[in-house]
Design an enzyme around this catalytic site. Sequence first.
Site, short mmCIF file in Angstrom:
data_model
loop_
_atom_site.label_atom_id
_atom_site.label_comp_id
_atom_site.label_asym_id
_atom_site.label_seq_id
_atom_site.Cartn_x
_atom_site.Cartn_y
_atom_site.Cartn_z
N SER A 128 12.47 7.15 -18.55
CA SER A 128 11.87 6.85 -19.73
C SER A 128 13.18 6.85 -20.73
O SER A 128 13.89 5.99 -20.62
CB SER A 128 10.78 7.85 -19.99
OG SER A 128 10.09 7.28 -21.02
N ASP A 283 3.42 -0.18 -15.57
CA ASP A 283 4.01 0.64 -16.58
C ASP A 283 3.39 -0.30 -17.81
O ASP A 283 4.09 -1.61 -18.02
CB ASP A 283 5.42 0.82 -16.47
CG ASP A 283 6.13 1.89 -17.79
OD1 ASP A 283 5.45 1.90 -18.77
OD2 ASP A 283 6.91 2.52 -17.51
N HIS A 312 3.45 4.12 -15.83
CA HIS A 312 5.10 4.75 -16.51
C HIS A 312 5.08 6.28 -15.94
O HIS A 312 6.18 6.45 -15.39
CB HIS A 312 4.54 4.93 -17.97
CG HIS A 312 6.12 5.48 -18.49
ND1 HIS A 312 7.10 5.03 -18.58
CD2 HIS A 312 6.26 6.73 -18.96
CE1 HIS A 312 8.22 5.70 -19.03
NE2 HIS A 312 7.64 6.71 -19.46
#
Length: 338
Positions: A128, A283, A312
């Site tokens: 991330s 995601d 995600h």
Amino acid sequence: MDYEIFDLGDVRLRHGATLRDAKLAYKTYGELNAARSNAIVYPTWYSGQHHDNEWLIGEGMALDPSRYFIIIPNMLGNGLSSSPSNTPPPQDRARFPRVTMYDNVELQHRLVTERFGIERLELVTGWSMGAGQTYQWAVSHPEAVRRILPFCGAAKTSLHNIVFLEGVKAAITADAGWNNGWYDEQPWIGLRAMSRVYAGWGFSQQFYREKIYEDEPLGYGSLDDFLVGFWEGLFIKRDANNLLAMLWTWQNADLGATPGFGGVEEALASISAPAIVMPARQDLYFPPEDNEWEVAHLPGAELRVIPGAWGHFAGGGLNPVDTKFIDDSLKELLAREA
């Protein structure tokens, strides 16, 4: 305290402010060898702290502390490194300065070189926002980075991603208790609302359709149990100003803004380190299509999509299937000549 502090002194940030008496919190795993040639940097993510990264470290794994010296630097704003919640006046709370991905990596580079005397890293990897820092390392300090594996992140925050984060921001700041950042007690209503906004984005539609939250390893009894126990539980322990500071860093992430470059394409093209770029198939805010575009501008990079329904959070260490997929790819990349 299970981490250490690197004192950086007064630091001039990209947006012009000087962060006084800046501090970078970090934790290391394993031993640095005599040649200082076995180091890996593994940055943190939005709201995460070093202990939240430990799922990818272990004996027999790619990030094996018996083989590598693994450094997890905590992002500015996460409550351990310099943050709104721990910086003294006048830069406390709502007055905490704007911090970029570039700033984070510059301070991490100082940690690596000044504290440990390391000139070359075997690998930089992260999930991330950690993926964004991974990209930034490869552009800002190409001579220091042998390989990169960013997963579930991007070189530049997309417009759709920015819109998602606007919803997160609005949920916190709509709480009257937030008081423009000058609260004495956490704005609990805003933090809980923010958690509910986030819940619709972190996992995929298939994840919810198949009620995967009821299965192991999560094991929640109902949707409401999951929304409260997982999502509110994740963010309610964080400081609102810290979350907003990191959110600004995320929204303004742009590899192309690195000094000396004329945009993200030029910055990506400068990366010479072997790379595996790993989005998750479902995601919702770092979709594979964005990484496909990046890899097309990244010499010698491979796109490798994490399959499955976890969206995600395929990169969050919550299920063993995705963890193995990521770990196997890291092992493969570390075995390559660089």
